[in-house]
Every structure is written in structure tokens, then in C-alpha cells.
Motif scaffolding. Structure first.
Motif, short mmCIF file in Angstrom:
data_model
loop_
_atom_site.label_atom_id
_atom_site.label_comp_id
_atom_site.label_asym_id
_atom_site.label_seq_id
_atom_site.Cartn_x
_atom_site.Cartn_y
_atom_site.Cartn_z
N VAL A 137 9.65 -49.33 -11.99
CA VAL A 137 8.13 -50.13 -11.35
C VAL A 137 7.94 -51.82 -11.25
O VAL A 137 7.90 -52.74 -10.83
CB VAL A 137 7.17 -49.68 -11.09
N MET A 138 8.12 -52.46 -12.86
CA MET A 138 8.00 -53.64 -12.93
C MET A 138 8.88 -54.54 -12.96
O MET A 138 8.90 -55.65 -12.77
CB MET A 138 7.46 -53.90 -14.49
N LYS A 139 10.14 -53.95 -12.54
CA LYS A 139 11.35 -54.84 -12.39
C LYS A 139 11.01 -55.50 -10.95
O LYS A 139 11.69 -56.39 -10.10
CB LYS A 139 12.56 -53.95 -11.95
N GLY A 140 10.77 -54.12 -9.93
CA GLY A 140 10.07 -55.16 -8.68
C GLY A 140 8.95 -56.23 -8.62
O GLY A 140 8.97 -56.57 -7.47
N HIS A 141 9.21 -57.32 -9.60
CA HIS A 141 8.42 -58.31 -9.28
C HIS A 141 7.15 -58.47 -8.27
O HIS A 141 6.67 -59.11 -7.66
CB HIS A 141 9.04 -59.69 -8.80
N THR A 142 6.25 -56.88 -8.59
CA THR A 142 4.95 -56.57 -8.08
C THR A 142 3.94 -57.23 -8.75
O THR A 142 4.22 -57.53 -10.14
CB THR A 142 4.21 -54.90 -8.22
N SER A 143 2.71 -57.94 -8.11
CA SER A 143 1.50 -58.05 -8.68
C SER A 143 0.79 -57.31 -9.32
O SER A 143 -0.35 -57.61 -10.21
CB SER A 143 0.92 -59.18 -7.33
N TYR A 144 1.21 -56.21 -9.07
CA TYR A 144 0.24 -54.90 -9.47
C TYR A 144 0.53 -54.92 -11.31
O TYR A 144 1.48 -55.27 -11.73
CB TYR A 144 0.87 -53.67 -8.91
N ASN A 145 -0.90 -55.08 -12.04
CA ASN A 145 -0.36 -53.83 -13.02
C ASN A 145 -0.35 -52.66 -13.42
O ASN A 145 -0.08 -51.79 -12.29
CB ASN A 145 -1.07 -54.76 -14.41
N SER A 146 0.31 -51.75 -14.55
CA SER A 146 0.57 -50.94 -14.61
C SER A 146 -1.52 -50.05 -14.91
O SER A 146 -1.26 -49.02 -13.93
CB SER A 146 0.36 -50.39 -16.13
N LYS A 147 -2.27 -49.99 -14.69
CA LYS A 147 -3.56 -50.18 -14.44
C LYS A 147 -4.14 -50.03 -12.99
O LYS A 147 -4.60 -48.34 -12.56
CB LYS A 147 -4.68 -50.84 -14.92
N GLN A 148 -3.22 -50.57 -12.09
CA GLN A 148 -3.61 -50.75 -11.02
C GLN A 148 -3.02 -48.95 -10.11
O GLN A 148 -3.19 -49.09 -9.43
CB GLN A 148 -3.13 -52.21 -10.12
N ILE A 149 -1.75 -49.55 -10.83
CA ILE A 149 -0.28 -48.15 -10.51
C ILE A 149 -1.17 -47.19 -10.54
O ILE A 149 -0.94 -45.91 -9.48
CB ILE A 149 0.91 -49.20 -11.00
N LEU A 150 -1.43 -46.92 -11.81
CA LEU A 150 -1.64 -45.29 -12.41
C LEU A 150 -2.99 -45.15 -11.96
O LEU A 150 -3.25 -43.95 -12.16
CB LEU A 150 -1.11 -45.42 -13.52
N LEU A 151 -3.96 -46.00 -12.08
CA LEU A 151 -5.59 -45.43 -11.95
C LEU A 151 -5.78 -44.43 -10.39
O LEU A 151 -6.55 -43.22 -11.01
CB LEU A 151 -6.39 -46.71 -12.05
N PRO A 152 -5.63 -45.14 -9.45
CA PRO A 152 -6.04 -44.14 -8.54
C PRO A 152 -5.08 -42.67 -8.71
O PRO A 152 -5.44 -41.89 -7.86
CB PRO A 152 -5.03 -45.19 -7.40
N PHE A 153 -3.64 -43.06 -9.02
CA PHE A 153 -3.09 -41.36 -9.08
C PHE A 153 -4.11 -40.49 -10.38
O PHE A 153 -4.54 -39.72 -10.06
CB PHE A 153 -1.32 -41.40 -9.55
N LEU A 154 -4.47 -41.35 -11.00
CA LEU A 154 -4.98 -40.56 -12.31
C LEU A 154 -6.32 -39.92 -11.99
O LEU A 154 -7.51 -38.72 -12.71
CB LEU A 154 -5.25 -41.21 -13.59
N LYS A 155 -7.22 -40.46 -11.27
CA LYS A 155 -8.38 -40.37 -10.52
C LYS A 155 -8.79 -39.58 -9.62
O LYS A 155 -9.27 -39.07 -9.50
CB LYS A 155 -9.24 -41.78 -10.19
N ASN A 156 -7.77 -39.37 -8.69
CA ASN A 156 -7.81 -38.80 -7.71
C ASN A 156 -6.49 -37.73 -7.39
O ASN A 156 -6.78 -37.31 -6.03
CB ASN A 156 -7.53 -39.89 -6.05
N LYS A 157 -5.30 -37.67 -8.35
CA LYS A 157 -4.64 -36.32 -8.35
C LYS A 157 -4.82 -35.43 -8.82
O LYS A 157 -5.19 -35.46 -10.13
CB LYS A 157 -2.81 -37.39 -8.14
N GLN A 158 -4.61 -34.08 -8.43
CA GLN A 158 -4.66 -32.95 -9.02
C GLN A 158 -3.12 -33.37 -10.02
O GLN A 158 -2.40 -33.12 -9.47
CB GLN A 158 -4.86 -31.68 -8.48
N TYR A 159 -3.39 -32.64 -11.56
CA TYR A 159 -1.86 -32.61 -11.93
C TYR A 159 -1.78 -31.79 -13.25
O TYR A 159 -3.19 -32.04 -13.75
CB TYR A 159 -1.33 -33.53 -12.21
#
Length: 203
Positions: A137-159
């Protein structure tokens, strides 16, 4: 983009516990075309050393292709491919049907022009089991960091399990552990770490 798929004699995705054919597909003139293939035989896989040797041979043959699709992922196969930096995905069915959708997911994950949203960065391997490779994911030169990528998933997704492949454990994960009601374990390999995240209520 090249995508490898292990298929059976009927052309459906298969697994490394059965004989099959590994096809490498490439999108040529808007159509997915098989550009090379190799047979996979289980008769010589007598122990884990033989399995790792076979997978190393497959990875060398795959060259720049870093994604392989099977119908069911087993832990020993998953780890062996991860050690060679090849990602395994679990998608049942006929490759020609799902390859275009998979390409779109991978494109959003890797392109420098698109910000990888969490649903494009996190893949469901099987019901309740999710996987993300933060290195890719980080190879995509995104301005997002790991928290911005994963936090919505961990807060909202059933897993029931989220596997995170990374170079280091995200520092924010421990701080957010209580609020997100999760627990995690860390496995260290030669080239990466695997963080396994579980809901804290899970047994």
C-alpha cells in the motif's frame, strides 16, 4: 499487470494440496490472456522442506508477478509465498470472471494517482478473515498513513482476524488497543512482520 492463478482441470481456482496448473494472465487489448503456465504436482511434496523448495521454484518462475490466486489458503503455503514477497489471495471461481475486478482493487492499492481507501487496501481472504500488506500500500506513494488506512476498518468492520504484513508494528496500534477492543500478536520473518489482530472478545 500480471496475475497468477492456480486452476484445476476444469479451469476453476484450486489449491496447493491438489494437482493443478498455474496460469499467468496479462491484460492484452482489453482481454485477459494466458501468457505462460506451468504444471503443479503434489507427488513430490513429501514434507515441508519439499514444499518450500517447490514454492521457491514457482516464485522464480513467476518473475515479476507478485500475486497468486487460489481457492483456499493454507497457512504453510501463505507463509512460504510471503517469504518470497508474493501475495496469496483466496477467490473461488473462474479466473476470467474475477480478474478484472481484482485488477481494479490492485490498481487502487498501488497506483500513485489514487489514494487507497481502506476497502481497497484490505482484502477478505475468506469470511471474517482479512489481509492487508502495508508495504505494498505504501508503495503507492499515498499521503495516507497506516492509521488512516486501517482505523476505519477496525472501527466499522466485523472481523474475526485481520492479518497485517508490514516492516514494523504500527506504533498507534497499542495506544488504540483498549478503545478499539482488540488484541494482537506479532510474528517476525526474515523480510517482514505479520501482525494478527483479533477482537478482544474473541476466544
Amino acid at each position: 499487470m500480471e496475475i497468477a492463478v492456480l486452476v484445476n482441470s476444469c479451469g476453476n481456482t484450486s489449491g496447493f494440496d491438489r494437482d493443478g496448473i498455474i496460469r499467468v494472465y496479462s491484460r492484452i487489448q482489453c482481454e485477459w490472456t494466458i501468457i505462460r503456465y506451468m504444471e503443479f504436482r503434489t507427488e513430490k511434496i513429501v514434507d515441508s522442506m519439499a514444499l518450500h523448495a517447490a514454492i521457491r521454484e514457482i516464485c522464480d518462475w513467476l518473475k515479476d508477478c507478485k500475486v497468486i490466486v487460489v481457492d483456499r489458503i493454507r497457512g504453510i503455503h501463505y507463509i512460504a509465498f510471503e517469504e518470497k514477497q508474493v501475495s496469496m489471495l483466496e477467490i473461488p471461481g473462474v479466473p476470467e470472471i474475477f480478474l478484472e475486478d481484482l485488477r481494479e482493487c490492485l490498481k487502487h492499492q498501488r497506483t500513485a494517482k489514487e489514494v487507497p481507501l481502506e476497502h481497497n487496501a484490505v482484502f477478505e481472504l475468506r469470511p471474517g478473515i482479512y489481509h492487508t500488506d502495508l508495504r505494498e500500500v505504501m508503495k503507492g506513494h499515498t499521503s495516507y498513513n497506516s492509521k488512516q488506512i486501517l482505523l476505519p476498518f477496525l472501527k466499522n468492520k466485523q472481523y474475526s482476524l485481520l492479518e497485517i504484513i508490514c516492516d514494523h508494528v504500527p506504533k498507534w496500534l497499542e495506544n488504540e488497543q483498549t478503545e478499539l477492543k482488540l488484541r494482537y500478536s506479532v510474528e517476525t520473518y526474515k523480510d517482514c512482520m505479520k501482525v494478527k489482530v483479533y477482537p478482544s472478545k474473541a476466544k
